[in-house]
Motif scaffolding. Structure first.
Motif, PDB file in Angstrom:
ATOM      1  N   MET A  31       1.277   0.911  12.606  1.00 56.03           N
ATOM      2  CA  MET A  31       0.171   1.757  12.148  1.00 56.03           C
ATOM      3  C   MET A  31       0.486   3.232  12.354  1.00 56.03           C
ATOM      4  SD  MET A  31      -2.181   0.066  10.652  1.00 56.03           S
ATOM      5  CE  MET A  31      -3.655   1.058  10.686  1.00 56.03           C
ATOM      6  N   ALA A  32       1.133   3.582  13.463  1.00 52.14           N
ATOM      7  CA  ALA A  32       1.519   4.980  13.696  1.00 52.14           C
ATOM      8  C   ALA A  32       2.513   5.425  12.630  1.00 52.14           C
ATOM      9  CB  ALA A  32       2.118   5.144  15.090  1.00 52.14           C
ATOM     10  N   TRP A  33       3.462   4.558  12.292  1.00 51.66           N
ATOM     11  CA  TRP A  33       4.439   4.884  11.254  1.00 51.66           C
ATOM     12  C   TRP A  33       3.754   5.041   9.900  1.00 51.66           C
ATOM     13  CZ3 TRP A  33       5.944   2.428   6.763  1.00 51.66           C
ATOM     14  CH2 TRP A  33       7.072   2.951   6.147  1.00 51.66           C
ATOM     15  N   LEU A  34       2.831   4.134   9.586  1.00 53.19           N
ATOM     16  CA  LEU A  34       2.114   4.211   8.308  1.00 53.19           C
ATOM     17  C   LEU A  34       1.269   5.482   8.220  1.00 53.19           C
ATOM     18  CD1 LEU A  34       1.057   0.480   7.935  1.00 53.19           C
ATOM     19  CD2 LEU A  34       2.636   1.736   6.438  1.00 53.19           C
ATOM     20  N   GLN A  35       0.655   5.875   9.330  1.00 56.46           N
ATOM     21  CA  GLN A  35      -0.129   7.111   9.345  1.00 56.46           C
ATOM     22  C   GLN A  35       0.766   8.317   9.061  1.00 56.46           C
ATOM     23  OE1 GLN A  35      -2.149   7.876  13.029  1.00 56.46           O
ATOM     24  NE2 GLN A  35      -2.893   9.866  12.369  1.00 56.46           N
ATOM     25  N   THR A  36       1.922   8.346   9.695  1.00 58.03           N
ATOM     26  CA  THR A  36       2.852   9.455   9.466  1.00 58.03           C
ATOM     27  C   THR A  36       3.325   9.461   8.017  1.00 58.03           C
ATOM     28  OG1 THR A  36       3.585   9.373  11.751  1.00 58.03           O
ATOM     29  CG2 THR A  36       5.044  10.467  10.187  1.00 58.03           C
ATOM     30  N   ARG A  37       3.626   8.292   7.484  1.00 59.11           N
ATOM     31  CA  ARG A  37       4.092   8.219   6.098  1.00 59.11           C
ATOM     32  C   ARG A  37       3.000   8.679   5.141  1.00 59.11           C
ATOM     33  NH1 ARG A  37       6.136   3.631   2.122  1.00 59.11           N
ATOM     34  NH2 ARG A  37       7.511   4.978   0.913  1.00 59.11           N
ATOM     35  N   GLN A  38       1.769   8.304   5.424  1.00 61.70           N
ATOM     36  CA  GLN A  38       0.667   8.730   4.569  1.00 61.70           C
ATOM     37  C   GLN A  38       0.516  10.255   4.595  1.00 61.70           C
ATOM     38  OE1 GLN A  38      -3.149   6.977   5.517  1.00 61.70           O
ATOM     39  NE2 GLN A  38      -3.641   6.900   3.340  1.00 61.70           N
ATOM     40  N   GLN A 112       3.318   5.140  -3.944  1.00 60.04           N
ATOM     41  CA  GLN A 112       3.685   5.040  -2.532  1.00 60.04           C
ATOM     42  C   GLN A 112       2.444   5.079  -1.637  1.00 60.04           C
ATOM     43  OE1 GLN A 112       6.872   4.481  -1.399  1.00 60.04           O
ATOM     44  NE2 GLN A 112       7.257   4.228  -3.576  1.00 60.04           N
ATOM     45  N   ILE A 113       1.480   5.928  -1.977  1.00 59.51           N
ATOM     46  CA  ILE A 113       0.241   6.017  -1.203  1.00 59.51           C
ATOM     47  C   ILE A 113      -0.533   4.696  -1.276  1.00 59.51           C
ATOM     48  CG2 ILE A 113      -2.037   7.131  -1.140  1.00 59.51           C
ATOM     49  CD1 ILE A 113      -0.536   9.764  -1.866  1.00 59.51           C
ATOM     50  N   ALA A 114      -0.593   4.093  -2.463  1.00 62.10           N
ATOM     51  CA  ALA A 114      -1.266   2.795  -2.610  1.00 62.10           C
ATOM     52  C   ALA A 114      -0.547   1.725  -1.791  1.00 62.10           C
ATOM     53  CB  ALA A 114      -1.315   2.391  -4.079  1.00 62.10           C
ATOM     54  N   ASP A 115       0.790   1.771  -1.754  1.00 60.95           N
ATOM     55  CA  ASP A 115       1.570   0.820  -0.967  1.00 60.95           C
ATOM     56  C   ASP A 115       1.272   0.981   0.524  1.00 60.95           C
ATOM     57  OD1 ASP A 115       3.648  -1.185  -0.561  1.00 60.95           O
ATOM     58  OD2 ASP A 115       4.865   0.480   0.203  1.00 60.95           O
ATOM     59  N   VAL A 116       1.198   2.218   1.005  1.00 60.91           N
ATOM     60  CA  VAL A 116       0.876   2.472   2.417  1.00 60.91           C
ATOM     61  C   VAL A 116      -0.519   1.944   2.737  1.00 60.91           C
ATOM     62  CG1 VAL A 116       0.370   4.293   4.104  1.00 60.91           C
ATOM     63  CG2 VAL A 116       2.449   4.404   2.731  1.00 60.91           C
ATOM     64  N   SER A 117      -1.467   2.157   1.845  1.00 59.46           N
ATOM     65  CA  SER A 117      -2.828   1.665   2.060  1.00 59.46           C
ATOM     66  C   SER A 117      -2.843   0.143   2.158  1.00 59.46           C
ATOM     67  CB  SER A 117      -3.730   2.135   0.919  1.00 59.46           C
ATOM     68  OG  SER A 117      -5.025   1.623   1.062  1.00 59.46           O
ATOM     69  N   ASP A 118      -2.098  -0.527   1.273  1.00 60.07           N
ATOM     70  CA  ASP A 118      -2.015  -1.988   1.328  1.00 60.07           C
ATOM     71  C   ASP A 118      -1.410  -2.460   2.647  1.00 60.07           C
ATOM     72  OD1 ASP A 118      -3.094  -2.116  -1.209  1.00 60.07           O
ATOM     73  OD2 ASP A 118      -1.166  -2.488  -2.213  1.00 60.07           O
ATOM     74  N   GLN A 119      -0.379  -1.778   3.110  1.00 58.10           N
ATOM     75  CA  GLN A 119       0.266  -2.148   4.370  1.00 58.10           C
ATOM     76  C   GLN A 119      -0.673  -1.925   5.557  1.00 58.10           C
ATOM     77  OE1 GLN A 119       4.228  -0.555   4.894  1.00 58.10           O
ATOM     78  NE2 GLN A 119       4.590  -0.663   2.696  1.00 58.10           N
TER      79      GLN A 119
END
Length: 140
Positions: A31-38, A112-119
């Motif tokens: 989740m920390a990685w996904l937040q940074t990626r977003q 990419q943003i939609a992919d991060v949201s799905d993850q």
């Protein structure tokens, strides 16, 4: 920027005291990685009109999984691919370039943003299922 390796050190690298993998810590790291990626992807979208801007992305999350000795296995060709990464940013080359030198493709960034949201939804759902399993085991 948050680095996944630093986050892993902070939460114990996903290892528990018995030497197994702590799935809750691993989920927290993801989740920390996904937040940074977003945040990085949002920065790319915000700079879509900035001359000579090159879009950035984060390094893959896979090294974090390797540190925890977790190996995802694809048992069916229709399954989703491997994990995406850790959280150091890097320039992402793009074949497209605007006249002002900007290389941001809004369509690609939105995908990419939609992919991060799905993850993120996947990790939250897995966390919820894991907690329900604990509550069932405890009789609550």
């Amino acid at each position: 920027m948050l680095n996944a390796d630093i986050a892993m050190t902070r939460v114990g690298a996903g290892q528990n005291t018995t030497g197994g993998t702590d799935l809750l810590a691993l989920g927290q790291n993801r989740m920390a990685w996904l937040q940074t990626r977003q945040q990085v992807l949002a920065s790319n979208v915000a700079n879509a009109d900035t001359p000579d801007y090159t879009p950035r992305d984060v390094t893959p999350f896979q090294p974090s999984l390797n540190a925890d000795d977790v190996t995802p296995v694809r048992t069916n060709p229709a399954h989703i691919g491997d994990g995406d990464g850790s959280a150091e940013t890097m320039a992402r080359p793009s074949p497209e370039r605007a006249l002002d030198g900007n290389r941001v493709s809004l369509e690609h960034e939105m995908e990419q943003i939609a992919d991060v949201s799905d993850q993120q939804h996947l990790v939250v759902n897995l966390y919820g299922k894991y907690m329900n399993m604990f509550q069932t085991a405890l009789g609550k």
